[in-house]
Design a protein around this motif. Structure first.
Motif, PDB file in Angstrom:
ATOM      1  N   UNK A  79      12.546   0.972  -2.071  1.00  0.00           N
ATOM      2  CA  UNK A  79      12.542   0.693  -0.717  1.00  0.00           C
ATOM      3  C   UNK A  79      12.093  -0.841  -0.782  1.00  0.00           C
ATOM      4  N   UNK A  80      12.618  -1.361   0.347  1.00  0.00           N
ATOM      5  CA  UNK A  80      12.417  -2.924   0.479  1.00  0.00           C
ATOM      6  C   UNK A  80      11.110  -3.017   1.003  1.00  0.00           C
ATOM      7  N   UNK A  81      10.553  -4.246   0.414  1.00  0.00           N
ATOM      8  CA  UNK A  81       9.355  -4.684   0.901  1.00  0.00           C
ATOM      9  C   UNK A  81       9.603  -5.950   1.630  1.00  0.00           C
ATOM     10  N   UNK A  82       9.038  -6.103   2.914  1.00  0.00           N
ATOM     11  CA  UNK A  82       9.007  -7.428   3.657  1.00  0.00           C
ATOM     12  C   UNK A  82       7.486  -7.759   3.777  1.00  0.00           C
ATOM     13  N   UNK A  83       7.400  -8.932   3.845  1.00  0.00           N
ATOM     14  CA  UNK A  83       5.981  -9.709   4.084  1.00  0.00           C
ATOM     15  C   UNK A  83       6.302 -11.116   4.426  1.00  0.00           C
ATOM     16  N   UNK A  84       5.098 -11.527   4.848  1.00  0.00           N
ATOM     17  CA  UNK A  84       5.028 -13.029   5.438  1.00  0.00           C
ATOM     18  C   UNK A  84       4.277 -13.762   4.471  1.00  0.00           C
ATOM     19  N   UNK A  85       4.544 -14.938   4.177  1.00  0.00           N
ATOM     20  CA  UNK A  85       3.532 -15.877   3.426  1.00  0.00           C
ATOM     21  C   UNK A  85       3.000 -16.497   4.529  1.00  0.00           C
TER      22      UNK A  85
ATOM     23  N   UNK B 219       0.682  -1.306  -0.068  1.00  0.00           N
ATOM     24  CA  UNK B 219       0.209  -0.045  -0.196  1.00  0.00           C
ATOM     25  C   UNK B 219       0.901   1.426  -0.041  1.00  0.00           C
ATOM     26  N   UNK B 220       2.182   1.110   0.298  1.00  0.00           N
ATOM     27  CA  UNK B 220       2.985   2.335   0.248  1.00  0.00           C
ATOM     28  C   UNK B 220       3.859   2.391  -1.021  1.00  0.00           C
ATOM     29  N   UNK B 221       4.270   3.714  -1.244  1.00  0.00           N
ATOM     30  CA  UNK B 221       5.039   3.995  -2.320  1.00  0.00           C
ATOM     31  C   UNK B 221       6.530   3.221  -2.221  1.00  0.00           C
ATOM     32  N   UNK B 222       7.290   2.756  -3.257  1.00  0.00           N
ATOM     33  CA  UNK B 222       8.382   1.929  -3.002  1.00  0.00           C
ATOM     34  C   UNK B 222       9.427   2.682  -3.700  1.00  0.00           C
ATOM     35  N   UNK B 223       9.138   3.709  -4.789  1.00  0.00           N
ATOM     36  CA  UNK B 223      10.275   4.489  -5.173  1.00  0.00           C
ATOM     37  C   UNK B 223       9.953   5.841  -5.238  1.00  0.00           C
ATOM     38  N   UNK B 224      10.258   6.846  -4.149  1.00  0.00           N
ATOM     39  CA  UNK B 224       9.605   7.983  -4.175  1.00  0.00           C
ATOM     40  C   UNK B 224       8.417   8.094  -4.098  1.00  0.00           C
ATOM     41  N   UNK B 225       7.520   8.739  -5.062  1.00  0.00           N
ATOM     42  CA  UNK B 225       6.088   8.593  -4.725  1.00  0.00           C
ATOM     43  C   UNK B 225       5.240   7.697  -5.202  1.00  0.00           C
ATOM     44  N   UNK B 226       6.053   6.696  -6.009  1.00  0.00           N
ATOM     45  CA  UNK B 226       5.387   5.591  -7.013  1.00  0.00           C
ATOM     46  C   UNK B 226       5.576   4.355  -6.305  1.00  0.00           C
ATOM     47  N   UNK B 227       4.518   3.639  -6.593  1.00  0.00           N
ATOM     48  CA  UNK B 227       4.316   2.014  -6.228  1.00  0.00           C
ATOM     49  C   UNK B 227       4.809   1.304  -7.604  1.00  0.00           C
ATOM     50  N   UNK B 228       6.079   0.698  -7.282  1.00  0.00           N
ATOM     51  CA  UNK B 228       6.613  -0.118  -8.504  1.00  0.00           C
ATOM     52  C   UNK B 228       6.628  -1.510  -8.159  1.00  0.00           C
ATOM     53  N   UNK B 229       7.186  -1.653  -6.690  1.00  0.00           N
ATOM     54  CA  UNK B 229       7.396  -3.011  -6.185  1.00  0.00           C
ATOM     55  C   UNK B 229       6.091  -3.442  -5.610  1.00  0.00           C
ATOM     56  N   UNK B 230       5.591  -4.787  -6.346  1.00  0.00           N
ATOM     57  CA  UNK B 230       4.269  -5.065  -6.150  1.00  0.00           C
ATOM     58  C   UNK B 230       4.406  -6.532  -5.433  1.00  0.00           C
ATOM     59  N   UNK B 231       3.299  -6.858  -4.523  1.00  0.00           N
ATOM     60  CA  UNK B 231       3.087  -8.447  -3.958  1.00  0.00           C
ATOM     61  C   UNK B 231       1.740  -8.810  -4.521  1.00  0.00           C
ATOM     62  N   UNK B 232       1.699  -9.623  -5.331  1.00  0.00           N
ATOM     63  CA  UNK B 232       0.392 -10.061  -5.776  1.00  0.00           C
ATOM     64  C   UNK B 232       0.048 -11.473  -5.221  1.00  0.00           C
ATOM     65  N   UNK B 233      -1.029 -11.844  -5.054  1.00  0.00           N
ATOM     66  CA  UNK B 233      -1.477 -12.950  -4.588  1.00  0.00           C
ATOM     67  C   UNK B 233      -3.011 -13.291  -5.129  1.00  0.00           C
ATOM     68  N   UNK B 234      -3.194 -14.743  -5.122  1.00  0.00           N
ATOM     69  CA  UNK B 234      -4.647 -14.993  -5.553  1.00  0.00           C
ATOM     70  C   UNK B 234      -5.661 -15.553  -4.549  1.00  0.00           C
ATOM     71  N   UNK B 235      -4.860 -15.612  -3.405  1.00  0.00           N
ATOM     72  CA  UNK B 235      -5.644 -16.328  -2.129  1.00  0.00           C
ATOM     73  C   UNK B 235      -5.655 -15.305  -0.999  1.00  0.00           C
ATOM     74  N   UNK B 236      -7.088 -14.921  -0.657  1.00  0.00           N
ATOM     75  CA  UNK B 236      -6.984 -14.144   0.301  1.00  0.00           C
ATOM     76  C   UNK B 236      -6.399 -14.476   1.805  1.00  0.00           C
ATOM     77  N   UNK B 237      -5.689 -13.677   2.447  1.00  0.00           N
ATOM     78  CA  UNK B 237      -5.137 -14.128   3.855  1.00  0.00           C
ATOM     79  C   UNK B 237      -3.944 -15.039   3.604  1.00  0.00           C
ATOM     80  N   UNK B 238      -3.388 -14.992   2.424  1.00  0.00           N
ATOM     81  CA  UNK B 238      -1.993 -15.832   2.043  1.00  0.00           C
ATOM     82  C   UNK B 238      -0.918 -14.886   2.388  1.00  0.00           C
ATOM     83  N   UNK B 239      -0.911 -13.667   2.172  1.00  0.00           N
ATOM     84  CA  UNK B 239       0.331 -12.728   2.393  1.00  0.00           C
ATOM     85  C   UNK B 239      -0.302 -11.786   3.542  1.00  0.00           C
ATOM     86  N   UNK B 240       0.623 -11.620   4.410  1.00  0.00           N
ATOM     87  CA  UNK B 240       0.494 -10.487   5.740  1.00  0.00           C
ATOM     88  C   UNK B 240       1.814  -9.904   6.220  1.00  0.00           C
TER      89      UNK B 240
END
Length: 158
Positions: A123-129, A88-109
């Motif tokens: 910016x680095x993106x950290x997440x949990x599967x 949900x936050x920008x990853x390069x300046x004001x732009x959101x370029x680095x994405x995490x996409x998933x097809x299952x709700x609740x799989x990424x948090x």
């Protein structure tokens, strides 16, 4: 989706594929279409987490709109394949370029954006599967017809 990591049976959703993707800003449309076909194939029976630098400038995820020439097709593909973008936050300046996409709700948090590796301007993106979700226990009784006495059944019907 050249690079992928499979985690077997960890999510109670079957196999999970974690893919890494980089799409240069000037990537040819033929390469994009090949990616969309490969994405559709990967989504047929798997839980998917796809992360990377997609370089989709001008994409508004909240409004589902795009200004870049290749971005509308990308948004259409994510919609057609029921993919959710979780950063949900920008990853390069004001732009959101680095994405995490998933097809299952609740799989990424636990998505966190911040810091960078070495001299990267992203910016680095950290997440949990997420795994270890408990399966619901069904109380519905089902009959096992493999153990049925069909000979007795035929006699009773005859």
């Amino acid at each position: 989706m050249k690079n992928e990591l499979r985690a077997y049976g960890q999510t109670n959703m079957g196999d999970t594929v974690a893919g890494v993707y980089y799409g240069p800003p000037d990537q040819e449309e033929e390469v994009n279409e090949a990616f969309y076909r490969q994405l559709e194939e990967a989504l047929r029976s798997l839980a998917l987490v796809l992360m990377g630098d997609f370089n989709r400038h001008g994409t508004c995820w909240k409004g589902n709109t795009a200004r870049h020439t290749q971005s509308p097709r990308f948004l259409q593909s994510t919609d057609d394949n029921f993919l959710t973008q979780v950063v949900e936050e920008s990853t390069k300046g004001e732009v959101l370029l680095n994405l995490v996409l998933t097809n299952k709700g609740g799989l990424v948090g636990d998505v966190k954006v911040g810091g960078s590796l070495d001299c990267s301007d992203h910016e680095m993106v950290e997440f949990r599967i997420l795994c270890g979700r408990s399966k619901a226990i069904s109380r519905i009784t089902t009959l096992d017809f493999r153990r049925a006495n069909l000979g007795l059944f035929k006699i009773l019907l005859g």
